[in-house]
Write a protein that holds these residues in place. Structure first.
Motif, PDB file in Angstrom:
ATOM      1  N   LEU A 198      92.866  60.256  17.782  1.00  0.00           N
ATOM      2  CA  LEU A 198      92.022  61.504  17.938  1.00  0.00           C
ATOM      3  C   LEU A 198      90.878  61.088  18.798  1.00  0.00           C
ATOM      4  CD1 LEU A 198      92.407  63.295  14.728  1.00  0.00           C
ATOM      5  CD2 LEU A 198      94.015  63.233  16.470  1.00  0.00           C
ATOM      6  N   LYS A 199      90.482  61.356  20.086  1.00  0.00           N
ATOM      7  CA  LYS A 199      89.608  61.065  20.688  1.00  0.00           C
ATOM      8  C   LYS A 199      88.237  61.950  20.578  1.00  0.00           C
ATOM      9  CE  LYS A 199      92.795  59.488  24.610  1.00  0.00           C
ATOM     10  NZ  LYS A 199      92.824  59.631  25.940  1.00  0.00           N
ATOM     11  N   GLN A 224      85.834  66.656  22.276  1.00  0.00           N
ATOM     12  CA  GLN A 224      87.480  66.002  21.898  1.00  0.00           C
ATOM     13  C   GLN A 224      88.426  66.641  22.957  1.00  0.00           C
ATOM     14  OE1 GLN A 224      86.327  67.095  17.409  1.00  0.00           O
ATOM     15  NE2 GLN A 224      87.982  66.124  17.605  1.00  0.00           N
ATOM     16  N   PRO A 225      88.745  65.788  23.973  1.00  0.00           N
ATOM     17  CA  PRO A 225      89.408  66.314  24.988  1.00  0.00           C
ATOM     18  C   PRO A 225      90.926  66.970  24.695  1.00  0.00           C
ATOM     19  CG  PRO A 225      89.290  63.993  25.046  1.00  0.00           C
ATOM     20  CD  PRO A 225      88.540  64.369  23.979  1.00  0.00           C
ATOM     21  N   ASP A 226      91.353  66.590  23.592  1.00  0.00           N
ATOM     22  CA  ASP A 226      92.734  67.307  23.323  1.00  0.00           C
ATOM     23  C   ASP A 226      92.235  68.455  22.270  1.00  0.00           C
ATOM     24  OD1 ASP A 226      94.192  65.329  24.692  1.00  0.00           O
ATOM     25  OD2 ASP A 226      93.697  64.065  22.838  1.00  0.00           O
ATOM     26  N   ASP A 227      93.115  69.814  22.484  1.00  0.00           N
ATOM     27  CA  ASP A 227      92.605  70.761  21.538  1.00  0.00           C
ATOM     28  C   ASP A 227      93.689  70.495  20.463  1.00  0.00           C
ATOM     29  OD1 ASP A 227      91.022  72.270  22.885  1.00  0.00           O
ATOM     30  OD2 ASP A 227      92.814  73.312  24.113  1.00  0.00           O
ATOM     31  N   HIS A 228      94.917  69.912  20.440  1.00  0.00           N
ATOM     32  CA  HIS A 228      95.524  69.788  19.548  1.00  0.00           C
ATOM     33  C   HIS A 228      96.605  68.559  20.023  1.00  0.00           C
ATOM     34  CE1 HIS A 228      98.603  72.760  21.270  1.00  0.00           C
ATOM     35  NE2 HIS A 228      99.472  71.762  20.652  1.00  0.00           N
ATOM     36  N   ILE A 229      97.258  67.764  18.948  1.00  0.00           N
ATOM     37  CA  ILE A 229      98.347  66.993  19.366  1.00  0.00           C
ATOM     38  C   ILE A 229      99.529  66.927  18.362  1.00  0.00           C
ATOM     39  CG2 ILE A 229      96.700  65.289  20.536  1.00  0.00           C
ATOM     40  CD1 ILE A 229      96.931  63.461  18.112  1.00  0.00           C
ATOM     41  N   HIS A 232      86.604  57.231  18.858  1.00  0.00           N
ATOM     42  CA  HIS A 232      87.944  57.690  18.429  1.00  0.00           C
ATOM     43  C   HIS A 232      88.304  57.123  17.402  1.00  0.00           C
ATOM     44  CE1 HIS A 232      87.591  58.326  22.931  1.00  0.00           C
ATOM     45  NE2 HIS A 232      88.413  57.257  23.406  1.00  0.00           N
TER      46      HIS A 232
END
Length: 127
Positions: free
Chosen positions: A40-41, A25-30, A94
């Motif tokens: 959410l990827k 999951q490329p994002d730690d948080h959004i 996603h």
């Protein structure tokens, strides 16, 4: 308008005796504004037959299954307005929601499992 922070953690159900497999999951948080589109990827790497899952963990609660893909229609509808699309050619799964709510603030987990039934495995968190 309120903003919410969505925490992301990858989870992998590992299977003995199989080739390389992973969930990222490329994002730690959004941070998302209330009412905004939420995505959410989840990227996976696995060449065999698999099942993909999205779980959510709300504060002070246990994990809850949001949705799963095993076979069939690549667009999977889940609970609370969430959906995910399995794209084999892009190796993505996603999670989306057309309109985020403050109550969606939580940790989200993407998970992968081999669909071979006679193997056993565990779980691993991927930050």
């Amino acid at each position: 308008m309120f903003s919410m922070i969505i925490m992301l953690l990858g989870m992998l159900f590992t299977v003995r005796g199989t080739g390389a497999q992973s969930v990222t999951q490329p994002d730690d948080h959004i941070t998302v504004s209330e009412g905004a589109f939420l995505q959410l990827k989840c990227n996976y790497s696995y060449g065999g037959s698999l099942a993909l899952f999205w779980y959510v963990q709300y504060p002070s609660q246990g994990l809850q299954l949001l949705l799963k893909y095993i076979t069939g229609d690549p667009l999977v509808k889940g609970i609370k307005g969430f959906e995910a699309e399995f794209k084999k050619s892009e190796t993505t799964f996603h999670l989306r929601k057309p309109s985020a709510h403050l109550s969606d603030s939580a940790e989200y987990f993407c998970a992968l499992r081999d669909t071979v039934t006679e193997t056993a495995g565990g779980a691993e968190h991927k930050p």
